[in-house]
Design a protein around this motif. Structure first.
Motif, PDB file in Angstrom:
ATOM      1  N   VAL A   1       0.839  -1.205   0.000  1.00 30.57           N
ATOM      2  CA  VAL A   1       0.000   0.000   0.000  1.00 30.57           C
ATOM      3  C   VAL A   1       0.870   1.250   0.000  1.00 30.57           C
ATOM      4  N   ALA A   2       1.905   1.261   0.823  1.00 26.66           N
ATOM      5  CA  ALA A   2       2.814   2.410   0.869  1.00 26.66           C
ATOM      6  C   ALA A   2       3.504   2.608  -0.473  1.00 26.66           C
ATOM      7  N   HIS A   3       3.908   1.506  -1.087  1.00 26.76           N
ATOM      8  CA  HIS A   3       4.555   1.562  -2.403  1.00 26.76           C
ATOM      9  C   HIS A   3       3.623   2.183  -3.438  1.00 26.76           C
TER      10      HIS A   3
ATOM     11  N   GLY B   1       1.081   4.175  -2.811  1.00 26.05           N
ATOM     12  CA  GLY B   1       0.842   5.576  -2.466  1.00 26.05           C
ATOM     13  C   GLY B   1       1.967   6.475  -2.942  1.00 26.05           C
ATOM     14  N   VAL B   2       3.205   6.035  -2.734  1.00 23.39           N
ATOM     15  CA  VAL B   2       4.349   6.824  -3.205  1.00 23.39           C
ATOM     16  C   VAL B   2       4.349   6.886  -4.723  1.00 23.39           C
ATOM     17  N   GLY B   3       3.949   5.790  -5.362  1.00 18.80           N
ATOM     18  CA  GLY B   3       3.865   5.793  -6.821  1.00 18.80           C
ATOM     19  C   GLY B   3       2.842   6.785  -7.340  1.00 18.80           C
ATOM     20  N   THR B   4       1.742   6.945  -6.625  1.00 15.37           N
ATOM     21  CA  THR B   4       0.727   7.925  -7.014  1.00 15.37           C
ATOM     22  C   THR B   4       1.286   9.343  -6.939  1.00 15.37           C
ATOM     23  N   VAL B   5       2.025   9.618  -5.864  1.00 17.70           N
ATOM     24  CA  VAL B   5       2.675  10.927  -5.727  1.00 17.70           C
ATOM     25  C   VAL B   5       3.648  11.154  -6.879  1.00 17.70           C
ATOM     26  N   ALA B   6       4.420  10.131  -7.211  1.00 12.07           N
ATOM     27  CA  ALA B   6       5.389  10.253  -8.300  1.00 12.07           C
ATOM     28  C   ALA B   6       4.693  10.539  -9.632  1.00 12.07           C
ATOM     29  N   LEU B   7       3.602   9.855  -9.897  1.00 12.76           N
ATOM     30  CA  LEU B   7       2.891  10.055 -11.156  1.00 12.76           C
ATOM     31  C   LEU B   7       2.360  11.480 -11.267  1.00 12.76           C
ATOM     32  N   ALA B   8       1.765  11.989 -10.187  1.00 12.19           N
ATOM     33  CA  ALA B   8       1.241  13.355 -10.195  1.00 12.19           C
ATOM     34  C   ALA B   8       2.367  14.374 -10.324  1.00 12.19           C
TER      35      ALA B   8
ATOM     36  N   LEU C   1       8.749  26.237  -9.881  1.00 20.46           N
ATOM     37  CA  LEU C   1       7.792  25.140  -9.788  1.00 20.46           C
ATOM     38  C   LEU C   1       8.375  23.868 -10.382  1.00 20.46           C
ATOM     39  N   HIS C   2       9.014  23.992 -11.539  1.00 20.39           N
ATOM     40  CA  HIS C   2       9.592  22.823 -12.200  1.00 20.39           C
ATOM     41  C   HIS C   2      10.656  22.169 -11.318  1.00 20.39           C
ATOM     42  N   ARG C   3      11.505  22.986 -10.716  1.00 15.56           N
ATOM     43  CA  ARG C   3      12.574  22.443  -9.881  1.00 15.56           C
ATOM     44  C   ARG C   3      12.017  21.802  -8.625  1.00 15.56           C
ATOM     45  N   ARG C   4      11.102  22.480  -7.958  1.00 13.90           N
ATOM     46  CA  ARG C   4      10.581  21.954  -6.692  1.00 13.90           C
ATOM     47  C   ARG C   4       9.779  20.669  -6.900  1.00 13.90           C
ATOM     48  N   VAL C   5       8.900  20.672  -7.890  1.00 11.56           N
ATOM     49  CA  VAL C   5       8.103  19.470  -8.142  1.00 11.56           C
ATOM     50  C   VAL C   5       9.005  18.345  -8.647  1.00 11.56           C
ATOM     51  N   GLY C   6      10.034  18.694  -9.422  1.00 10.50           N
ATOM     52  CA  GLY C   6      10.988  17.685  -9.855  1.00 10.50           C
ATOM     53  C   GLY C   6      11.702  17.038  -8.690  1.00 10.50           C
ATOM     54  N   GLN C   7      12.019  17.839  -7.668  1.00 11.32           N
ATOM     55  CA  GLN C   7      12.640  17.279  -6.471  1.00 11.32           C
ATOM     56  C   GLN C   7      11.693  16.331  -5.749  1.00 11.32           C
ATOM     57  N   VAL C   8      10.410  16.728  -5.681  1.00  9.95           N
ATOM     58  CA  VAL C   8       9.411  15.843  -5.063  1.00  9.95           C
ATOM     59  C   VAL C   8       9.327  14.526  -5.836  1.00  9.95           C
ATOM     60  N   TYR C   9       9.354  14.634  -7.147  1.00  9.33           N
ATOM     61  CA  TYR C   9       9.265  13.434  -7.981  1.00  9.33           C
ATOM     62  C   TYR C   9      10.435  12.495  -7.726  1.00  9.33           C
ATOM     63  N   LEU C  10      11.655  13.036  -7.703  1.00 11.49           N
ATOM     64  CA  LEU C  10      12.821  12.185  -7.498  1.00 11.49           C
ATOM     65  C   LEU C  10      12.831  11.583  -6.091  1.00 11.49           C
ATOM     66  N   LEU C  11      12.371  12.350  -5.101  1.00 15.83           N
ATOM     67  CA  LEU C  11      12.257  11.792  -3.756  1.00 15.83           C
ATOM     68  C   LEU C  11      11.237  10.656  -3.721  1.00 15.83           C
ATOM     69  N   ALA C  12      10.132  10.854  -4.430  1.00 17.01           N
ATOM     70  CA  ALA C  12       9.123   9.793  -4.490  1.00 17.01           C
ATOM     71  C   ALA C  12       9.680   8.560  -5.192  1.00 17.01           C
ATOM     72  N   MET C  13      10.468   8.767  -6.244  1.00 14.41           N
ATOM     73  CA  MET C  13      11.068   7.637  -6.943  1.00 14.41           C
ATOM     74  C   MET C  13      12.063   6.911  -6.046  1.00 14.41           C
TER      75      MET C  13
ATOM     76  N   GLY D   1      11.743   6.691  -2.850  1.00 14.63           N
ATOM     77  CA  GLY D   1      10.882   5.908  -1.961  1.00 14.63           C
ATOM     78  C   GLY D   1      10.365   4.655  -2.637  1.00 14.63           C
ATOM     79  N   ILE D   2      10.079   4.749  -3.924  1.00 15.71           N
ATOM     80  CA  ILE D   2       9.620   3.575  -4.680  1.00 15.71           C
ATOM     81  C   ILE D   2      10.712   2.515  -4.721  1.00 15.71           C
TER      82      ILE D   2
END
Length: 242
Positions: free
Chosen positions: A16-18, A20-27, A41-53, A55-56
């Motif tokens: 479930v956690a996996h 959930g993190v994947g959903t964050v990464a997709l968004a 925005l591009h840099r900050r959201v990109g950082q969130v994406y890489l952190l989510a990845m 976590g994946i």
């Protein structure tokens, strides 16, 4: 309770956690994709994406061990392989921007280790797919083989890579496309069938795995063409200028 039993008991929560993190990464991926490149925005959201990845990759490692303990050796090996090539893409996407002024640091020990690991994992999955007669493993093993060989080649030819104008930008968006393949495969092959149980079948199964890969290759060709540096014009002869 033994560590093995504890991991197996925690497997559903990890899954479930996996997801959930994947959903964050997709968004985050699509938010960064539509944001103006280089913007805050591009840099900050990109950082969130890489952190989510990241976590994946971490949670996926635990899931791979759980599959192995359950006796699902082929599934565990394939998931482990996917995590290796995803880790390589995450690292390259991050370090290409951080090390854009130093190609030697970018192609350092971690880069080489991930490249060799990707190639060896691809070779292992190819052998496993041939031995078990699984076409998906055979076909998808090419990703690790190609990516791994390319990373080692870049390490051996640092000067050639550094001579490319804005080499780090190409490395960054190429790695991000690799991450996009991983994100969308997970959604199409795991998430979508659960959301829409009626959507199933072998055609969807293979489309979910190879469709994102084909689209990423098309996007890569388009971006390479878009960001191709303009040819340098040398000094024209005097007669031509006249």
């Amino acid at each position: 309770m033994s560590p093995t039993a504890a991991l197996l008991a925690a497997y559903p929560a990890l899954a479930v956690a996996h997801a959930g993190v994947g959903t964050v990464a997709l968004a985050a991926f699509w938010t960064a994709a539509f944001a103006r490149k280089g913007s805050t925005l591009h840099r900050r959201v990109g950082q969130v994406y890489l952190l989510a990845m990241a976590g994946i990759v971490a949670s996926g490692g635990a899931l791979a061990v759980g599959k192995w303990l359950e006796g699902r050796v082929v599934a565990a090996a394939f998931l482990g392989y996917l995590l290796v090539i995803t880790a390589a893409a995450v690292w390259s996407a991050w370090r290409a921007v951080r090390d854009r002024a130093d190609v030697v640091r970018y192609t350092g020990p971690v880069f080489v280790t991930l490249g060799v690991a990707s190639f060896l994992a691809g070779a292992g999955v190819l052998a496993l797919g041939l031995a078990k007669g699984v076409p998906l493993l055979v076909g998808f093993s090419a990703v690790g083989l190609v990516v791994g060989a390319d990373m080692v080649r870049k390490r051996l030819r640092r000067e050639t890579l550094a001579a490319r104008p804005l080499w780090w930008r190409t490395e960054h968006y190429t790695a991000m496309l690799g991450n996009a393949v991983a994100t969308h495969i997970a959604f199409l092959s795991i998430g979508l069938p659960k959301l829409l149980p009626a959507v199933s079948g072998s055609a969807l199964y293979y489309a979910a795995w190879f469709g994102p890969l084909v689209l990423a290759l098309v996007a890569k060709a388009w971006l390479d063409r878009k960001y191709r540096p303009a040819p340098r014009r040398g000094p024209q002869p005097l007669a031509a200028r006249a």
